[in-house]
Design a protein around this motif. Structure first.
Motif, PDB file in Angstrom:
ATOM      1  N   ALA A 122       0.822  -1.208   0.000  1.00  0.00           N
ATOM      2  CA  ALA A 122       0.000   0.000   0.000  1.00  0.00           C
ATOM      3  C   ALA A 122       0.857   1.258   0.000  1.00  0.00           C
ATOM      4  O   ALA A 122       0.514   2.257  -0.654  1.00  0.00           O
ATOM      5  CB  ALA A 122      -0.937  -0.003   1.208  1.00  0.00           C
ATOM      6  N   SER A 123       1.976   1.243   0.721  1.00  0.00           N
ATOM      7  CA  SER A 123       2.850   2.424   0.786  1.00  0.00           C
ATOM      8  C   SER A 123       3.489   2.701  -0.570  1.00  0.00           C
ATOM      9  O   SER A 123       3.529   3.850  -1.031  1.00  0.00           O
ATOM     10  CB  SER A 123       3.925   2.226   1.847  1.00  0.00           C
ATOM     11  OG  SER A 123       3.362   2.048   3.127  1.00  0.00           O
ATOM     12  N   VAL A 124       3.991   1.656  -1.221  1.00  0.00           N
ATOM     13  CA  VAL A 124       4.601   1.824  -2.541  1.00  0.00           C
ATOM     14  C   VAL A 124       3.577   2.342  -3.548  1.00  0.00           C
ATOM     15  O   VAL A 124       3.837   3.280  -4.311  1.00  0.00           O
ATOM     16  CB  VAL A 124       5.211   0.494  -3.021  1.00  0.00           C
ATOM     17  CG1 VAL A 124       5.651   0.593  -4.484  1.00  0.00           C
ATOM     18  CG2 VAL A 124       6.398   0.104  -2.153  1.00  0.00           C
ATOM     19  N   SER A 125       2.398   1.731  -3.536  1.00  0.00           N
ATOM     20  CA  SER A 125       1.346   2.158  -4.461  1.00  0.00           C
ATOM     21  C   SER A 125       0.921   3.594  -4.187  1.00  0.00           C
ATOM     22  O   SER A 125       0.708   4.381  -5.112  1.00  0.00           O
ATOM     23  CB  SER A 125       0.147   1.219  -4.347  1.00  0.00           C
ATOM     24  OG  SER A 125      -0.912   1.633  -5.193  1.00  0.00           O
ATOM     25  N   LEU A 141      -7.329  -5.228 -17.836  1.00  0.00           N
ATOM     26  CA  LEU A 141      -6.235  -6.124 -17.455  1.00  0.00           C
ATOM     27  C   LEU A 141      -5.786  -5.844 -16.028  1.00  0.00           C
ATOM     28  O   LEU A 141      -5.601  -6.780 -15.229  1.00  0.00           O
ATOM     29  CB  LEU A 141      -5.067  -5.961 -18.424  1.00  0.00           C
ATOM     30  CG  LEU A 141      -3.841  -6.834 -18.142  1.00  0.00           C
ATOM     31  CD1 LEU A 141      -4.197  -8.306 -18.250  1.00  0.00           C
ATOM     32  CD2 LEU A 141      -2.695  -6.480 -19.093  1.00  0.00           C
ATOM     33  N   VAL A 142      -5.618  -4.561 -15.682  1.00  0.00           N
ATOM     34  CA  VAL A 142      -5.231  -4.195 -14.318  1.00  0.00           C
ATOM     35  C   VAL A 142      -6.293  -4.645 -13.328  1.00  0.00           C
ATOM     36  O   VAL A 142      -5.988  -5.201 -12.257  1.00  0.00           O
ATOM     37  CB  VAL A 142      -5.005  -2.671 -14.216  1.00  0.00           C
ATOM     38  CG1 VAL A 142      -4.874  -2.239 -12.754  1.00  0.00           C
ATOM     39  CG2 VAL A 142      -3.761  -2.263 -14.989  1.00  0.00           C
ATOM     40  N   PHE A 143      -7.544  -4.434 -13.671  1.00  0.00           N
ATOM     41  CA  PHE A 143      -8.632  -4.796 -12.765  1.00  0.00           C
ATOM     42  C   PHE A 143      -8.643  -6.306 -12.518  1.00  0.00           C
ATOM     43  O   PHE A 143      -8.797  -6.761 -11.370  1.00  0.00           O
ATOM     44  CB  PHE A 143      -9.968  -4.346 -13.362  1.00  0.00           C
ATOM     45  CG  PHE A 143     -11.135  -4.523 -12.429  1.00  0.00           C
ATOM     46  CD1 PHE A 143     -11.391  -3.594 -11.439  1.00  0.00           C
ATOM     47  CD2 PHE A 143     -11.972  -5.616 -12.545  1.00  0.00           C
ATOM     48  CE1 PHE A 143     -12.463  -3.753 -10.571  1.00  0.00           C
ATOM     49  CE2 PHE A 143     -13.047  -5.786 -11.686  1.00  0.00           C
ATOM     50  CZ  PHE A 143     -13.289  -4.852 -10.700  1.00  0.00           C
ATOM     51  N   ILE A 144      -8.503  -7.094 -13.576  1.00  0.00           N
ATOM     52  CA  ILE A 144      -8.524  -8.551 -13.435  1.00  0.00           C
ATOM     53  C   ILE A 144      -7.322  -9.034 -12.624  1.00  0.00           C
ATOM     54  O   ILE A 144      -7.443  -9.907 -11.751  1.00  0.00           O
ATOM     55  CB  ILE A 144      -8.555  -9.218 -14.827  1.00  0.00           C
ATOM     56  CG1 ILE A 144      -9.899  -8.939 -15.511  1.00  0.00           C
ATOM     57  CG2 ILE A 144      -8.320 -10.714 -14.718  1.00  0.00           C
ATOM     58  CD1 ILE A 144      -9.954  -9.405 -16.947  1.00  0.00           C
ATOM     59  N   ILE A 145      -6.146  -8.464 -12.887  1.00  0.00           N
ATOM     60  CA  ILE A 145      -4.942  -8.866 -12.153  1.00  0.00           C
ATOM     61  C   ILE A 145      -5.088  -8.594 -10.662  1.00  0.00           C
ATOM     62  O   ILE A 145      -4.727  -9.417  -9.819  1.00  0.00           O
ATOM     63  CB  ILE A 145      -3.702  -8.150 -12.723  1.00  0.00           C
ATOM     64  CG1 ILE A 145      -3.356  -8.690 -14.113  1.00  0.00           C
ATOM     65  CG2 ILE A 145      -2.502  -8.303 -11.786  1.00  0.00           C
ATOM     66  CD1 ILE A 145      -2.229  -7.951 -14.796  1.00  0.00           C
ATOM     67  N   ASN A 188      -4.141  -6.058  -4.266  1.00  0.00           N
ATOM     68  CA  ASN A 188      -5.236  -5.109  -4.044  1.00  0.00           C
ATOM     69  C   ASN A 188      -4.750  -3.672  -3.873  1.00  0.00           C
ATOM     70  O   ASN A 188      -5.255  -2.752  -4.546  1.00  0.00           O
ATOM     71  CB  ASN A 188      -6.068  -5.526  -2.832  1.00  0.00           C
ATOM     72  CG  ASN A 188      -6.932  -6.747  -3.088  1.00  0.00           C
ATOM     73  OD1 ASN A 188      -7.668  -7.202  -2.221  1.00  0.00           O
ATOM     74  ND2 ASN A 188      -6.852  -7.325  -4.280  1.00  0.00           N
ATOM     75  N   PRO A 189      -3.769  -3.404  -3.008  1.00  0.00           N
ATOM     76  CA  PRO A 189      -3.316  -2.016  -2.859  1.00  0.00           C
ATOM     77  C   PRO A 189      -2.612  -1.467  -4.097  1.00  0.00           C
ATOM     78  O   PRO A 189      -2.591  -0.247  -4.304  1.00  0.00           O
ATOM     79  CB  PRO A 189      -2.338  -2.075  -1.672  1.00  0.00           C
ATOM     80  CG  PRO A 189      -2.630  -3.367  -0.984  1.00  0.00           C
ATOM     81  CD  PRO A 189      -3.093  -4.293  -2.048  1.00  0.00           C
ATOM     82  N   MET A 190      -2.021  -2.353  -4.924  1.00  0.00           N
ATOM     83  CA  MET A 190      -1.290  -1.886  -6.094  1.00  0.00           C
ATOM     84  C   MET A 190      -2.208  -1.399  -7.213  1.00  0.00           C
ATOM     85  O   MET A 190      -1.728  -0.849  -8.208  1.00  0.00           O
ATOM     86  CB  MET A 190      -0.398  -3.008  -6.637  1.00  0.00           C
ATOM     87  CG  MET A 190       0.801  -3.337  -5.759  1.00  0.00           C
ATOM     88  SD  MET A 190       1.881  -1.916  -5.481  1.00  0.00           S
ATOM     89  CE  MET A 190       2.440  -1.603  -7.151  1.00  0.00           C
ATOM     90  N   GLN A 191      -3.511  -1.589  -7.058  1.00  0.00           N
ATOM     91  CA  GLN A 191      -4.437  -1.152  -8.101  1.00  0.00           C
ATOM     92  C   GLN A 191      -4.299   0.341  -8.398  1.00  0.00           C
ATOM     93  O   GLN A 191      -4.342   0.755  -9.561  1.00  0.00           O
ATOM     94  CB  GLN A 191      -5.878  -1.449  -7.697  1.00  0.00           C
ATOM     95  CG  GLN A 191      -6.891  -0.913  -8.698  1.00  0.00           C
ATOM     96  CD  GLN A 191      -8.320  -1.064  -8.226  1.00  0.00           C
ATOM     97  OE1 GLN A 191      -9.049  -1.887  -8.723  1.00  0.00           O
ATOM     98  NE2 GLN A 191      -8.730  -0.251  -7.253  1.00  0.00           N
ATOM     99  N   GLY A 192      -4.115   1.142  -7.356  1.00  0.00           N
ATOM    100  CA  GLY A 192      -4.035   2.591  -7.559  1.00  0.00           C
ATOM    101  C   GLY A 192      -2.941   2.980  -8.534  1.00  0.00           C
ATOM    102  O   GLY A 192      -3.183   3.722  -9.495  1.00  0.00           O
TER     103      GLY A 192
END
Length: 392
Positions: free
Chosen positions: A37-40, A249-253, A297-301
């Motif tokens: 979450a911090s990286v994202s 693609l991002v959403f599915i991943i 999940n947090p990397m979605q942003g």
């Protein structure tokens, strides 16, 4: 990460499947969530900040689609902050967290923290799902020229209204009759799982259909301008199609692991004893996907900003100041430089057939520009504005 198991854990009589994943290496899992979450969060903010060498795009008003993209990123940022806060408390105050499991305990703050932080994460990510659905709808309506200037207000009402309603309804049914004595059995938790995953499944099923229809409409729109389909127009249509593909693609991943994990846990819940030896592989798969959820999940942003805008670079402009643009005084020469007149000005010339033809062409160009925004080459992207400009 966002999972209905976070709210289910707040019940003292939680089910065995929830107990399995929540008690599996909690320190490691919380550390993974905080790191991801911090990286994202940092990279998402970096993506949205204005960069050196960028100039304002000359558009009359921020489009609904551009605003929606920025709101999706904001939801991801706030949801990521919720993950960081919850995981940090989980790691830093183990005694405080242990009181969540106390039946009929006098200290209400552990339970309040458990429910409040879980609801915050669910609400923000659920709102992000609804905004993503609105983006697909708005993209289609823009191409069909059915989107009005006040459409964004309707999107706000629908997104936040549905997100809050589903979240509150699911939580109320889950914690009935009270948080300290949640009903036993899977039946009372099913509505909560449905309200959590309904917007996710909606995006997963409906958005590809809307994106496909939008791409087809764009092709027809480009052909209708001059009656031919040139190489440049074909390339522009391909860019829009690639943009939609990257979003899905991002959403599915990022969220397919949630669906797999919930299916495995649901299967375990229906077993009389989840610790049986034949279920070992199912338990292992559930725990593996649980950790994967904490990463993806947090990397979605951040991944969404790459899909929306591409990589915007490291050179942040700390002296950036938003400039005022006198739209009313724009001349015809400005229009020739891809600046589009306000739709209000179109109506004053409705009796002039030549100007109407020009207006239709400009509306077409504006619609295509909104959809292809952020998908240009590296050289062209330097002349594009920051995502902050595009959204407000």
């Amino acid at each position: 990460m966002a999972s209905p198991r976070l709210e289910t854990y707040c019940c003292p009589n939680r089910d065995a499947a929830t107990q399995l994943v929540m008690n599996f290496q909690p320190e490691v899992f919380c550390g993974v969530c905080i790191g991801s979450a911090s990286v994202s969060l940092l990279l998402t903010i970096l993506q949205l900040l204005p960069k050196k060498g960028q100039s304002l795009r000359k558009m009359p008003k921020a489009s609904s689609s551009s605003t929606i993209l920025l709101l999706i990123s904001i939801c991801d940022i706030l949801g990521g902050l919720g993950m960081i806060f919850r995981s940090s408390v989980w790691l830093g105050f183990p005694g405080f967290i242990a009181n969540i499991s106390v039946v009929n305990g006098t200290d209400v703050w552990p339970s309040a923290f458990c429910v409040g932080s879980a609801m915050w994460i669910q609400l923000l990510y659920s709102a992000g799902f609804w905004w993503l659905f609105c983006y697909a709808v708005d993209s289609y309506l823009v191409v069909r020229r059915s989107a009005g200037l006040s459409t964004i207000v309707l999107y706000h009402m629908m997104t936040w209204g549905l997100a809050v309603m589903l979240c509150v309804e699911g939580i109320a049914l889950l914690y009935y009759p009270s948080l300290s004595s949640c009903e036993n059995g899977l039946e009372h938790a099913i509505p909560h799982y449905i309200t959590t995953y309904a917007p996710l499944l909606l995006v997963l099923v409906v958005n590809p259909v809307l994106f496909r229809r939008t791409v087809s409409a764009v092709a027809s729109l480009l052909k209708g301008r001059q009656g031919i389909y040139t190489e440049n127009e074909r390339r522009l249509g391909t860019e829009i199609q690639i943009r939609f593909f990257k979003i899905m693609l991002v959403f599915i991943i990022c969220w397919s692991s949630n669906i797999i994990n919930e299916s495995l846990l649901f299967y375990l819940e229906m077993q009389p004893d989840i610790n049986e030896i034949p279920l070992k592989n199912i338990r292992s798969a559930a725990l593996i996907t649980w950790i994967i959820m904490g990463v993806l999940n947090p990397m979605q942003g951040f991944l969404f900003t790459l899909a929306f805008y591409g990589w915007t670079g490291w050179r942040v402009d700390l002296k950036w100041r938003k400039r005022e643009i006198p739209w009313e005084s724009m001349s015809s020469s400005t229009v020739g430089e891809n600046a589009y007149p306000s739709p209000v000005n179109y109506q004053s010339n409705i009796h002039d057939s030549k100007k109407i033809s020009t207006t239709d062409s400009q509306q077409t160009d504006e619609a295509i520009s909104m959809l292809s925004e952020g998908n240009t080459s590296g050289d062209d992207r330097l002349t594009r504005s920051s995502p902050i400009y595009q959204g407000w």
